[in-house]
Enzyme design. Structure first.
Site, mmCIF file in Angstrom:
data_model
loop_
_atom_site.group_PDB
_atom_site.id
_atom_site.type_symbol
_atom_site.label_atom_id
_atom_site.label_comp_id
_atom_site.label_asym_id
_atom_site.label_seq_id
_atom_site.Cartn_x
_atom_site.Cartn_y
_atom_site.Cartn_z
ATOM 1 N N ILE A 57 0.841 -1.183 0.000
ATOM 2 C CA ILE A 57 0.000 0.000 0.000
ATOM 3 C C ILE A 57 0.880 1.237 0.000
ATOM 4 O O ILE A 57 1.789 1.360 0.826
ATOM 5 C CB ILE A 57 -0.929 0.016 1.233
ATOM 6 N N SER A 58 0.656 2.167 -0.937
ATOM 7 C CA SER A 58 1.371 3.439 -1.003
ATOM 8 C C SER A 58 2.872 3.196 -1.153
ATOM 9 O O SER A 58 3.309 2.684 -2.175
ATOM 10 C CB SER A 58 1.028 4.291 0.224
ATOM 11 N N SER A 59 3.695 3.543 -0.157
ATOM 12 C CA SER A 59 5.120 3.240 -0.253
ATOM 13 C C SER A 59 5.343 1.751 -0.478
ATOM 14 O O SER A 59 6.252 1.344 -1.210
ATOM 15 C CB SER A 59 5.846 3.687 1.026
ATOM 16 N N HIS A 88 -6.278 8.689 -2.045
ATOM 17 C CA HIS A 88 -5.067 7.885 -1.916
ATOM 18 C C HIS A 88 -5.284 6.649 -1.048
ATOM 19 O O HIS A 88 -4.781 5.572 -1.351
ATOM 20 C CB HIS A 88 -3.949 8.761 -1.317
#
Length: 446
Positions: A172-174, A313
């Site tokens: 997730i994300s990073s 996001h």
């Protein structure tokens, strides 16, 4: 030094996941990309000095191997772990940790159901972001976080005799950005990945040590599909084996890693897979979702992309992990069905002249299940270069070549055949390729 497990804290998971954190603070002020907050869990059992970790609890493992960036390793092994289990690497967001990823997702409970092992890498640097930007991180064996994660996988494989052909990454994300990096650096390690709110491999590349690339995060960094694909291929020069499949998730209102990164990832991984950028299938699995599949129409297409209309996001929600498992092929108890040797047969005939040739190739499905989307791999003899073809897309033009089905011939029923062909120049050796693989499985020839 032998690996030493240390139990980590776990307390009861809430009935639903907590809301994602929504803010992005300046990266160099020790802040980062965000995702779900962790819920509470009960304490783990003691490891009692055993090499293998306790089951049904999150446990930290130390001294697992090369670890240049001082990552921490957390592991969840279900009581129902299968023989030769699959391994899912679940990668956290900025400001998070391995235990946060464990608490904020349901991969552990799905592991209880299906018998795979979950590995949770955890960052110790102040930003709590994974290194997806340094030159070291963006090449195989270059150092930094990918090397540490590879060491963790090797430890699990040795300790549990895990199936090296069923190692997967999701984040997730990073962690989504790291998923892209892992699949680029180690295509021989991972079978597939699933990235939630990420960016393409090498999109965040920097040389100033800042960890942050505003052009990429803002969605203004674009490349052609081949340029994106070359960035992946250059991470492991000379590699000619099969590439991991990729599942991509993104919200249209993402204000942290802007939505254009969704399309850039599609460009990159369709090029890496050698499939068309035109979807083979499009549907709406849930209201507001648009799912496109590339290079195949089934649940395990080479590339699958899910766009969430009006979502920001922090898009991950309960239930999405089950869709990841379907894409990985892990949503059945025990090992996923594996292709059997001899499930395909290939015949090739060459008609040559002074400096050129045409090759006619017939692929026969000798297995018992339908092939839904295919890639035929073969190595051209030295001095041969493909100049054109029919019935498939061919890339690259020399060396180890992959022929990928076109829209009208991607399905091969048991006992059925597909005929393709190519034209090539040669410098004296006009022989046909000696061996072929279909979706990574060696085929009989003759």
């Amino acid at each position: 030094m032998p690996a030493t497990p240390h139990p980590a804290t776990r307390r009861p998971l809430r009935s639903t996941l907590l809301a994602f954190l929504a803010a992005l603070l300046p990266l160099l002020a020790a802040t980062a990309l965000t995702a779900p907050a962790a819920a509470a869990r009960e304490p783990a059992r003691e490891a009692a000095g055993a090499k293998a970790v306790p089951t049904a609890t999150l446990t930290e493992v130390t001294d697992f191997g090369a670890n240049p960036s001082n990552l921490r390793m957390y592991l969840y092994v279900p009581e129902s772990v299968t023989p030769n289990p699959a391994v899912v690497v679940a990668v956290h967001w900025c400001t998070g940790s391995g235990p946060d990823m464990y608490n904020g997702t349901e991969y552990d409970t799905l592991a209880d159901q299906y018998g795979f092992i979950v590995l949770y890498p955890s960052v110790t640097r102040s930003s709590k972001c994974f290194d997806v930007s340094s030159p070291q991180a963006l090449r195989r064996g270059g150092g930094s976080d990918p090397v540490g994660i590879k060491s963790m996988i090797d430890w699990v494989t040795r300790t549990y005799d895990a199936d090296s052909g069923r190692v997967f990454a999701t984040g997730i994300s990073s962690g989504a950005m790291m998923t892209n990096v892992l699949l680029g650096d180690y295509p021989d390690v991972f079978a597939a990945g699933a990235a939630f709110s990420g960016v393409p491999f090498a999109c965040f590349a920097i040389t100033d040590g800042s960890e942050w690339n505003s052009n990429c995060s803002g969605g203004t960094l674009t490349h052609t599909p081949k340029e994106w694909g070359d960035l992946v291929r250059n991470a492991y020069p000379g590699y000619s084996g099969p590439r991991p499949r990729m599942q991509i998730w993104h919200g249209t209102e993402d204000d942290v890693l802007r939505y254009p990164n969704f399309g850039e990832q599609i460009k990159q991984w369709t090029n890496v897979q050698g499939v068309s950028q035109t979807p083979a299938a499009t549907d709406t699995p849930q209201s507001g979702w648009t799912r496109t599949r590339y290079g195949g129409t089934g649940d395990r297409a080479p590339v699958e992309a899910i766009s969430l209309q009006g979502v920001g996001h922090n898009l991950y929600a309960h239930g999405m992990a089950s869709r990841v498992l379907t894409f990985f092929g892990l949503d059945k108890a025990g090992p996923a069905p594996q292709p059997q040797p001899g499930a395909c047969k290939v015949t090739a005939a060459v008609n040559a002249w002074n400096t050129g040739l045409t090759a006619s190739v017939t692929i026969t499905n000798t297995g018992t299940t339908t092939v839904d989307g295919w890639k035929l791999g073969f190595t051209l003899p030295a001095g041969q270069t493909v100049t054109g073809g029919w019935g498939a897309a061919y890339a690259p033009s020399s060396g180890s070549v992959t022929a990928t089905n076109v829209s009208y011939n991607g399905t091969i029923a048991p006992g059925a055949s597909v005929s393709i062909g190519y034209q090539a120049g040669h410098s004296g050796n006009s022989a046909a390729p000696a061996a072929f693989t279909l979706n990574g499985t060696a085929c009989a020839t003759g």
